[in-house]
Motif scaffolding. Structure first.
Motif, PDB file in Angstrom:
ATOM      1  N   LYS A 185      14.352 -29.869  26.972  1.00  0.00           N
ATOM      2  CA  LYS A 185      13.821 -30.129  28.310  1.00  0.00           C
ATOM      3  C   LYS A 185      14.885 -30.811  29.166  1.00  0.00           C
ATOM      4  CE  LYS A 185       9.959 -32.652  30.483  1.00  0.00           C
ATOM      5  NZ  LYS A 185       8.740 -33.464  30.169  1.00  0.00           N
ATOM      6  N   GLY A 186      15.635 -31.721  28.548  1.00  0.00           N
ATOM      7  CA  GLY A 186      16.693 -32.424  29.268  1.00  0.00           C
ATOM      8  C   GLY A 186      16.964 -33.770  28.646  1.00  0.00           C
ATOM      9  N   TYR A 187      17.869 -34.529  29.269  1.00  0.00           N
ATOM     10  CA  TYR A 187      18.173 -35.888  28.823  1.00  0.00           C
ATOM     11  C   TYR A 187      17.256 -36.876  29.539  1.00  0.00           C
ATOM     12  CZ  TYR A 187      22.480 -33.922  26.871  1.00  0.00           C
ATOM     13  OH  TYR A 187      23.377 -33.176  26.147  1.00  0.00           O
ATOM     14  N   LEU A 188      16.664 -37.761  28.784  1.00  0.00           N
ATOM     15  CA  LEU A 188      15.699 -38.716  29.320  1.00  0.00           C
ATOM     16  C   LEU A 188      16.332 -39.606  30.389  1.00  0.00           C
ATOM     17  CD1 LEU A 188      12.809 -39.939  28.944  1.00  0.00           C
ATOM     18  CD2 LEU A 188      13.866 -41.548  27.334  1.00  0.00           C
ATOM     19  N   HIS A 189      15.667 -39.724  31.531  1.00  0.00           N
ATOM     20  CA  HIS A 189      16.118 -40.599  32.631  1.00  0.00           C
ATOM     21  C   HIS A 189      17.536 -40.266  33.094  1.00  0.00           C
ATOM     22  CE1 HIS A 189      12.679 -42.799  31.297  1.00  0.00           C
ATOM     23  NE2 HIS A 189      13.284 -43.449  30.324  1.00  0.00           N
ATOM     24  N   ASN A 190      17.979 -39.027  32.932  1.00  0.00           N
ATOM     25  CA  ASN A 190      19.383 -38.723  33.235  1.00  0.00           C
ATOM     26  C   ASN A 190      19.510 -37.299  33.785  1.00  0.00           C
ATOM     27  OD1 ASN A 190      22.181 -38.669  33.366  1.00  0.00           O
ATOM     28  ND2 ASN A 190      22.437 -39.779  31.439  1.00  0.00           N
ATOM     29  N   LYS A 191      19.038 -37.111  34.977  1.00  0.00           N
ATOM     30  CA  LYS A 191      19.088 -35.776  35.603  1.00  0.00           C
ATOM     31  C   LYS A 191      20.524 -35.310  35.810  1.00  0.00           C
ATOM     32  CE  LYS A 191      17.243 -33.105  39.502  1.00  0.00           C
ATOM     33  NZ  LYS A 191      18.507 -32.415  39.774  1.00  0.00           N
ATOM     34  N   GLU A 192      21.403 -36.240  36.134  1.00  0.00           N
ATOM     35  CA  GLU A 192      22.801 -35.874  36.373  1.00  0.00           C
ATOM     36  C   GLU A 192      23.428 -35.275  35.116  1.00  0.00           C
ATOM     37  OE1 GLU A 192      27.034 -37.912  37.819  1.00  0.00           O
ATOM     38  OE2 GLU A 192      25.192 -39.117  37.689  1.00  0.00           O
ATOM     39  N   ALA A 193      23.186 -35.933  33.963  1.00  0.00           N
ATOM     40  CA  ALA A 193      23.735 -35.417  32.704  1.00  0.00           C
ATOM     41  C   ALA A 193      23.087 -34.087  32.328  1.00  0.00           C
ATOM     42  CB  ALA A 193      23.527 -36.441  31.586  1.00  0.00           C
ATOM     43  N   THR A 194      21.783 -33.960  32.609  1.00  0.00           N
ATOM     44  CA  THR A 194      21.082 -32.706  32.316  1.00  0.00           C
ATOM     45  C   THR A 194      21.645 -31.569  33.153  1.00  0.00           C
ATOM     46  OG1 THR A 194      19.044 -33.915  31.798  1.00  0.00           O
ATOM     47  CG2 THR A 194      18.835 -31.558  32.257  1.00  0.00           C
ATOM     48  N   ASP A 195      21.805 -31.805  34.448  1.00  0.00           N
ATOM     49  CA  ASP A 195      22.327 -30.769  35.346  1.00  0.00           C
ATOM     50  C   ASP A 195      23.755 -30.372  34.993  1.00  0.00           C
ATOM     51  OD1 ASP A 195      19.943 -30.804  36.700  1.00  0.00           O
ATOM     52  OD2 ASP A 195      20.668 -32.059  38.346  1.00  0.00           O
ATOM     53  N   ALA A 196      24.480 -31.290  34.353  1.00  0.00           N
ATOM     54  CA  ALA A 196      25.870 -31.005  33.987  1.00  0.00           C
ATOM     55  C   ALA A 196      25.972 -30.037  32.811  1.00  0.00           C
ATOM     56  CB  ALA A 196      26.597 -32.310  33.645  1.00  0.00           C
ATOM     57  N   VAL A 197      24.886 -29.920  32.017  1.00  0.00           N
ATOM     58  CA  VAL A 197      24.968 -29.064  30.825  1.00  0.00           C
ATOM     59  C   VAL A 197      24.016 -27.867  30.854  1.00  0.00           C
ATOM     60  CG1 VAL A 197      25.802 -30.922  29.323  1.00  0.00           C
ATOM     61  CG2 VAL A 197      23.327 -30.508  29.524  1.00  0.00           C
ATOM     62  N   ILE A 198      23.076 -27.847  31.803  1.00  0.00           N
ATOM     63  CA  ILE A 198      22.175 -26.697  31.933  1.00  0.00           C
ATOM     64  C   ILE A 198      22.346 -26.113  33.335  1.00  0.00           C
ATOM     65  CG2 ILE A 198      19.789 -25.885  31.903  1.00  0.00           C
ATOM     66  CD1 ILE A 198      19.107 -28.110  29.978  1.00  0.00           C
ATOM     67  N   ASP A 199      22.810 -24.866  33.406  1.00  0.00           N
ATOM     68  CA  ASP A 199      23.093 -24.290  34.722  1.00  0.00           C
ATOM     69  C   ASP A 199      21.831 -23.721  35.368  1.00  0.00           C
ATOM     70  OD1 ASP A 199      22.607 -21.773  33.659  1.00  0.00           O
ATOM     71  OD2 ASP A 199      24.703 -21.149  33.613  1.00  0.00           O
ATOM     72  N   LYS A 200      21.989 -23.160  36.552  1.00  0.00           N
ATOM     73  CA  LYS A 200      20.849 -22.674  37.327  1.00  0.00           C
ATOM     74  C   LYS A 200      20.118 -21.517  36.650  1.00  0.00           C
ATOM     75  CE  LYS A 200      23.826 -19.703  40.184  1.00  0.00           C
ATOM     76  NZ  LYS A 200      23.417 -18.437  39.575  1.00  0.00           N
ATOM     77  N   ASP A 201      20.802 -20.829  35.728  1.00  0.00           N
ATOM     78  CA  ASP A 201      20.183 -19.720  35.001  1.00  0.00           C
ATOM     79  C   ASP A 201      19.582 -20.145  33.668  1.00  0.00           C
ATOM     80  OD1 ASP A 201      20.953 -17.804  36.976  1.00  0.00           O
ATOM     81  OD2 ASP A 201      22.991 -17.844  36.143  1.00  0.00           O
ATOM     82  N   GLY A 202      19.647 -21.456  33.381  1.00  0.00           N
ATOM     83  CA  GLY A 202      19.065 -21.963  32.151  1.00  0.00           C
ATOM     84  C   GLY A 202      19.977 -21.909  30.944  1.00  0.00           C
ATOM     85  N   PHE A 203      21.257 -21.594  31.144  1.00  0.00           N
ATOM     86  CA  PHE A 203      22.208 -21.606  30.035  1.00  0.00           C
ATOM     87  C   PHE A 203      22.656 -23.036  29.745  1.00  0.00           C
ATOM     88  CE2 PHE A 203      22.476 -17.105  30.727  1.00  0.00           C
ATOM     89  CZ  PHE A 203      22.900 -16.582  29.515  1.00  0.00           C
ATOM     90  N   PHE A 204      22.701 -23.362  28.461  1.00  0.00           N
ATOM     91  CA  PHE A 204      23.093 -24.707  28.023  1.00  0.00           C
ATOM     92  C   PHE A 204      24.527 -24.690  27.522  1.00  0.00           C
ATOM     93  CE2 PHE A 204      23.595 -27.485  24.232  1.00  0.00           C
ATOM     94  CZ  PHE A 204      23.566 -28.718  24.875  1.00  0.00           C
TER      95      PHE A 204
END
Length: 515
Positions: A387-406
């Motif tokens: 789903k992502g990194y807890l409390h860390n949208k910036e880190a999540t956005d850095a590793v999951i792109d707009k197409d959902g690739f991790f």
């Protein structure tokens, strides 16, 4: 170029974790033993796992006011009751966060605070560390419970909250709720602070279990398994607890790894399948004690959490005649991405193929999509991506792109460190090794350099370093030679699952002399 799994897409579960792992697709009877303590012999049958976990869920709700969405933390070595606590929490609608049992008080405190845990279950052996950690955490004594049967310093056993024989009906989730509801908060390996909290949903876990079931043709009701990794780690949590229950297999649980108890359990329980990490294989090869036990019941070893070199794999097979297969994954992918096709004799040293419902692409440093046999960064897409990194949208956005690739952060190197490490480990003087890259101004490229620990009876010297270097260089292609040299180190830095911390080696390299 998009790479797709060779497996056809499969239908994924539309339910929560508890409903899925207890769905009993192999129709095992309730009296089938699923979890067994390798020392005491205490065990839980399939029926007991269901009843005890639902009773614990009732106790969490009735006695401690545990609500849907609350978080329970486990700070413990492996225990026979570990699965009861995990599945009891899930049945109650809660989240589970598992803390590494080797944490100190400060590390535990940071995870408890970051995860928002309101209940803590502790191994009595590390209770003092937990007590110290609680100085900075607002969890009252009544909500700190122990594994085992004894009350210690006012802290009661977790079973003290069971409400008689009352069982709850486990919380159900709609398909959309399963996709959005976090089940596990697992923390990445932080070397200087607590790592990022990785949110894995019910759908993430059930998807990966289904993907594995489609790829793993060795695990079944007939299997007697044993693992060496802690259940606080995603590998142990998913394989030893979830997959075993789903398949109706039996697993032997030990709190820690020791070679003698490990080998004795194989012999005693006629273990057929082992879930290992590379240091286990190294110990079995290097310690003559392993030769004193009958390990012939083992049909297969699955090795994960860190790369295993093919030289060590072949040496192990020569000694024990047991095949080893490797899988690859990360906590962020719940955790498996590739799995060996055991029925088709996967190439030794490989990590198998993409499991069903996955896509992958390889990107260059400048973001170009690459094709076959081109080294680059691996990106993956599938239903098991966190789903992502807890409390860390910036880190999540850095590793999951707009197409959902991790972005896995792993690179397809032309020189595989594990290959060189496996050769180094066959030198008589070397007890352990770690290979990393060293940028050479002279060659204007990164070249391999090795850190090694040496066995008793050998002295660190320039001549020994050159001997080890020549030993490796004679066995590899020119571009794989250890052109950066050999450095001695007292201990190779690794995380709890045995994976070499190459970043730590690179940091150390900045201050070390090149031999």
């Amino acid at each position: 170029m998009i790479f797709k799994s060779k497996y056809p897409d499969i239908k994924l579960p539309q339910v929560g974790i508890y409903q899925y792992v207890t769905s009993n697709p192999n129709k095992v009877p309730d009296d089938k033993v699923i979890y067994m303590d390798g020392i005491s012999g205490k065990n839980y049958t399939f029926g007991e796992v269901k009843h005890e976990s639902k009773k614990l869920a009732a106790g969490l709700q009735d006695r401690l006011g545990f609500k849907r969405g609350d978080t329970l933390a486990i700070f413990s070595y492996n225990q026979i009751d570990y699965p009861i606590v995990v599945f009891g929490t899930i049945a109650a609608g809660g989240k589970v966060t598992t803390a590494n049992p080797i944490y100190d008080a400060a590390e535990l405190s940071r995870q408890l605070i970051d995860s928002g845990a309101s209940i803590l279950i502790v191994d009595p052996e590390i209770l003092e560390i937990a007590i110290e950690a609680l100085n900075d955490v607002k969890i009252p004594t009544s909500r700190v419970l122990l594994f085992g049967e004894k009350e210690i310093k006012g802290y009661k056993p977790y079973r003290s909250i069971l409400s008689g024989d009352r069982e709850i009906e486990p919380i159900n989730y709609t398909p959309e709720e399963a996709k959005s509801t976090t089940a596990y908060l697992l923390y990445s390996s932080g070397t200087t602070s607590v790592g990022k909290g990785i949110e894995l949903t019910h759908a993430n876990i059930t998807a990966n279990l289904t993907q594995l079931m489609a790829a793993d043709h060795a695990l079944g009701t007939h299997s007697i398994t044993m693992g060496v990794t802690q259940c606080s780690h995603i590998y142990g949590l998913i394989v030893l607890l979830h997959a075993i229950l789903l398949h109706g297999a039996t697993t032997i649980i030990h709190s820690r790894f020791s070679l003698d108890t490990f080998c004795e359990s194989i012999q005693k329980f006629k273990v057929t399948q082992i879930f290992a990490v590379p240091p286990t294989i190294l110990k079995l090869v290097n310690d003559p004690l392993a030769q004193q036990f009958d390990l012939s019941s083992v049909n297969i070893i699955l090795c994960g959490a860190a790369p295993l070199g093919d030289k060590l794999e072949k040496k192990f097979y020569e000694m024990f005649k047991i095949p080893i297969f490797q899988a690859y994954g990360l906590t962020e992918v719940s955790p498996v991405l590739t799995y060996p096709d055991i029925t088709k004799n996967t190439i030794p040293g490989s990590i198998g193929i993409l499991i069903p419902n996955l896509k992958a692409r390889i990107l260059s440093d400048d973001g170009r999509e690459l094709g076959y046999n081109e080294p680059g960064e691996l990106w993956v897409h599938g239903p098991n991506i966190m789903k992502g990194y807890l409390h860390n949208k910036e880190a999540t956005d850095a590793v999951i792109d707009k197409d959902g690739f991790f972005c896995t952060g792993d690179i397809g190197f032309q020189v595989a460190p594990s290959e060189l490490e496996s050769i180094l480990l066959t030198h008589d003087a070397v007890s352990d090794a770690g290979v990393t890259g060293y940028y050479s101004e002279e060659e204007a490229t990164e070249i391999p350099i090795a850190y090694v620990t040496i066995k008793d009876g050998y002295e660190k010297s320039q001549s020994l370093a050159e001997e080890i270097r020549s030993f490796v260089d004679e066995k590899v292609a020119p571009h794989k030679k250890l052109r950066g040299g050999i450095l001695f180190i007292d201990k190779i830095p690794k995380n709890g699952s045995g994976k070499i911390l190459r970043r730590s080696l690179k940091e150390k390299l900045k201050n070390d002399r090149i031999c």
